[in-house]
Design a protein around this motif. Sequence first.
Motif, PDB file in Angstrom:
ATOM      1  N   GLN A 134       0.832  -1.200   0.000  1.00 51.92           N
ATOM      2  CA  GLN A 134       0.000   0.000   0.000  1.00 51.92           C
ATOM      3  C   GLN A 134       0.867   1.250   0.000  1.00 51.92           C
ATOM      4  N   GLY A 135       0.653   2.097  -1.023  1.00 54.87           N
ATOM      5  CA  GLY A 135       1.351   3.363  -1.072  1.00 54.87           C
ATOM      6  C   GLY A 135       2.771   3.291  -1.595  1.00 54.87           C
ATOM      7  N   PHE A 136       3.286   2.097  -1.871  1.00 56.21           N
ATOM      8  CA  PHE A 136       4.664   1.967  -2.311  1.00 56.21           C
ATOM      9  C   PHE A 136       4.831   2.267  -3.791  1.00 56.21           C
ATOM     10  N   HIS A 137       3.744   2.195  -4.560  1.00 50.85           N
ATOM     11  CA  HIS A 137       3.823   2.446  -5.989  1.00 50.85           C
ATOM     12  C   HIS A 137       3.460   3.902  -6.272  1.00 50.85           C
ATOM     13  N   SER A 138       4.302   4.568  -7.040  1.00 54.54           N
ATOM     14  CA  SER A 138       4.038   5.966  -7.363  1.00 54.54           C
ATOM     15  C   SER A 138       3.083   6.113  -8.534  1.00 54.54           C
ATOM     16  N   LEU A 139       2.796   5.025  -9.260  1.00 48.53           N
ATOM     17  CA  LEU A 139       1.922   5.109 -10.421  1.00 48.53           C
ATOM     18  C   LEU A 139       0.469   5.311  -9.998  1.00 48.53           C
ATOM     19  N   THR A 140      -0.251   6.125 -10.749  1.00 44.08           N
ATOM     20  CA  THR A 140      -1.696   6.226 -10.568  1.00 44.08           C
ATOM     21  C   THR A 140      -2.348   5.013 -11.213  1.00 44.08           C
ATOM     22  N   TRP A 141      -3.660   4.856 -10.985  1.00 47.94           N
ATOM     23  CA  TRP A 141      -4.338   3.695 -11.561  1.00 47.94           C
ATOM     24  C   TRP A 141      -4.271   3.713 -13.087  1.00 47.94           C
ATOM     25  N   SER A 142      -4.369   4.893 -13.704  1.00 45.00           N
ATOM     26  CA  SER A 142      -4.329   4.958 -15.166  1.00 45.00           C
ATOM     27  C   SER A 142      -2.932   4.651 -15.699  1.00 45.00           C
ATOM     28  N   GLN A 143      -1.898   5.137 -15.000  1.00 50.37           N
ATOM     29  CA  GLN A 143      -0.526   4.823 -15.402  1.00 50.37           C
ATOM     30  C   GLN A 143      -0.249   3.334 -15.222  1.00 50.37           C
ATOM     31  N   ALA A 144      -0.800   2.760 -14.152  1.00 55.75           N
ATOM     32  CA  ALA A 144      -0.609   1.329 -13.900  1.00 55.75           C
ATOM     33  C   ALA A 144      -1.218   0.489 -15.015  1.00 55.75           C
ATOM     34  N   ILE A 145      -2.416   0.864 -15.475  1.00 58.59           N
ATOM     35  CA  ILE A 145      -3.058   0.115 -16.555  1.00 58.59           C
ATOM     36  C   ILE A 145      -2.180   0.127 -17.796  1.00 58.59           C
ATOM     37  N   ALA A 146      -1.631   1.284 -18.140  1.00 63.42           N
ATOM     38  CA  ALA A 146      -0.767   1.367 -19.316  1.00 63.42           C
ATOM     39  C   ALA A 146       0.440   0.447 -19.173  1.00 63.42           C
ATOM     40  N   GLN A 147       1.034   0.420 -17.995  1.00 63.15           N
ATOM     41  CA  GLN A 147       2.202  -0.426 -17.766  1.00 63.15           C
ATOM     42  C   GLN A 147       1.822  -1.901 -17.811  1.00 63.15           C
ATOM     43  N   LEU A 148       0.726  -2.267 -17.153  1.00 63.37           N
ATOM     44  CA  LEU A 148       0.317  -3.673 -17.104  1.00 63.37           C
ATOM     45  C   LEU A 148      -0.091  -4.188 -18.471  1.00 63.37           C
ATOM     46  N   GLU A 149      -0.684  -3.321 -19.283  1.00 63.05           N
ATOM     47  CA  GLU A 149      -1.030  -3.726 -20.645  1.00 63.05           C
ATOM     48  C   GLU A 149       0.233  -4.008 -21.456  1.00 63.05           C
ATOM     49  N   ARG A 150       1.251  -3.176 -21.283  1.00 59.60           N
ATOM     50  CA  ARG A 150       2.517  -3.406 -21.989  1.00 59.60           C
ATOM     51  C   ARG A 150       3.135  -4.731 -21.552  1.00 59.60           C
ATOM     52  N   GLU A 151       3.044  -5.022 -20.255  1.00 53.55           N
ATOM     53  CA  GLU A 151       3.644  -6.238 -19.716  1.00 53.55           C
ATOM     54  C   GLU A 151       2.797  -7.474 -19.994  1.00 53.55           C
ATOM     55  N   GLY A 152       1.509  -7.275 -20.312  1.00 49.16           N
ATOM     56  CA  GLY A 152       0.612  -8.412 -20.485  1.00 49.16           C
ATOM     57  C   GLY A 152       0.223  -9.057 -19.167  1.00 49.16           C
ATOM     58  N   THR A 153       0.144  -8.265 -18.103  1.00 51.39           N
ATOM     59  CA  THR A 153      -0.195  -8.776 -16.777  1.00 51.39           C
ATOM     60  C   THR A 153      -1.699  -8.678 -16.533  1.00 51.39           C
ATOM     61  N   ASP A 154      -2.300  -9.736 -15.981  1.00 50.64           N
ATOM     62  CA  ASP A 154      -3.718  -9.708 -15.627  1.00 50.64           C
ATOM     63  C   ASP A 154      -3.937  -8.739 -14.470  1.00 50.64           C
ATOM     64  N   TYR A 155      -5.071  -8.022 -14.496  1.00 52.58           N
ATOM     65  CA  TYR A 155      -5.344  -7.075 -13.421  1.00 52.58           C
ATOM     66  C   TYR A 155      -6.842  -6.852 -13.289  1.00 52.58           C
ATOM     67  N   VAL A 156      -7.220  -6.222 -12.176  1.00 51.93           N
ATOM     68  CA  VAL A 156      -8.612  -5.878 -11.907  1.00 51.93           C
ATOM     69  C   VAL A 156      -8.687  -4.376 -11.654  1.00 51.93           C
ATOM     70  N   ILE A 157      -9.660  -3.723 -12.289  1.00 54.92           N
ATOM     71  CA  ILE A 157      -9.966  -2.327 -11.976  1.00 54.92           C
ATOM     72  C   ILE A 157     -11.137  -2.335 -10.998  1.00 54.92           C
ATOM     73  N   ALA A 158     -10.943  -1.780  -9.818  1.00 52.77           N
ATOM     74  CA  ALA A 158     -12.004  -1.674  -8.815  1.00 52.77           C
ATOM     75  C   ALA A 158     -12.459  -0.218  -8.760  1.00 52.77           C
ATOM     76  N   THR A 159     -13.753   0.007  -8.995  1.00 47.05           N
ATOM     77  CA  THR A 159     -14.305   1.357  -9.055  1.00 47.05           C
ATOM     78  C   THR A 159     -15.442   1.510  -8.068  1.00 47.05           C
ATOM     79  N   VAL A 160     -15.409   2.552  -7.253  1.00 45.72           N
ATOM     80  CA  VAL A 160     -16.534   2.856  -6.364  1.00 45.72           C
ATOM     81  C   VAL A 160     -17.633   3.473  -7.234  1.00 45.72           C
ATOM     82  N   LEU A 161     -18.734   2.729  -7.423  1.00 43.30           N
ATOM     83  CA  LEU A 161     -19.823   3.210  -8.266  1.00 43.30           C
ATOM     84  C   LEU A 161     -20.780   4.128  -7.516  1.00 43.30           C
TER      85      LEU A 161
END
Length: 311
Positions: free
Chosen positions: A14-41
């Motif tokens: 928690q808090g160790f990653h400086s990337l925002t959620w949108s930056q993280a998605i871009a990185q994970l897509e490049r890496e081909g890593t599975d991920y979950v987006i959790a959104t408070v609706l």
Amino acid sequence: MSDPNNMSLNQSHQGFHSLTWSQAIAQLEREGTDYVIATVLGTSGSTPRASGTKMVITGEHIFDTLGGGHLEFKVIEKARSLLTQGEPAQALEQFHLAANLGQCCGGAAVVMFEVMVSEHMQLDVYGAGHVAQALIPILAQLPIRIRWIDNRADVFPANIPANVTKVVDDEPVEVAKRAKAGSAYLILTHNHHLDFELVCAILKRNDALWLGVIGSATKAKRFRHRLAHRDFSPAQIETMICPVGVPNVAGKLPMEVAVSIAGQVIGLYQQQTTPPQSRRGLQWQQLKQAFELSNNEQVVAPTAAHKVTGE
């Protein structure tokens, strides 16, 4: 009951990653890593974060935050449970902070989970010697996920491509035992004994997409003989491609061997490439109920979590 190991994982990242959620998605897509987006609706009462807040969860890391506390831990736990199913999905879940989670906020929230599963082929490459160092930059240009594994940290080059994960582990055979189901394997180590033990571990899994082993025809014959003595069936032994590489590309220089292997891996990758499946999202009524939360005094949400997978 919550797994205390998962709780520790949550706290340590928690808090160790400086990337925002949108930056993280871009990185994970490049890496081909599975991920979950959790959104408070939607929310009612007092909650740590407002509607629209997002975080991203992978099997090992989290990016951004929904406000911390037990709510966030339960969201991470739910996300990782969905990831283990290995399928794209969407789900809605209602969380009562006071009643179930023991947070003093006292409000409630509905969270949408969007499971993003990479359709990229997973390739585990064992060994970071000369052939691997010539091969990895070629394979890294393909839309596949690569883990590069060796027990010697000092043999890896300083710069690793973005879609390649370096794994330094004293027990490569144990890494093979824990690998993702349906992975492809390429064994290029400097140690014939380690090569053989890796082959045994991978064949015992009985779920490899492909298994290539560097070596000569003599090495291949010896390995097949030893595998038969280990009670592997002829069908299992035949799944081992040794010597690995395109047969009509000769040469012993690292780049020559690397190009030969790359040709075979590219053929495998192309066989696995399929048109994207059509998917349907959550039903409109489910989403409508969730969006109404922000305007209601009481939580109006689905009575149970809904999961929708691709058809």
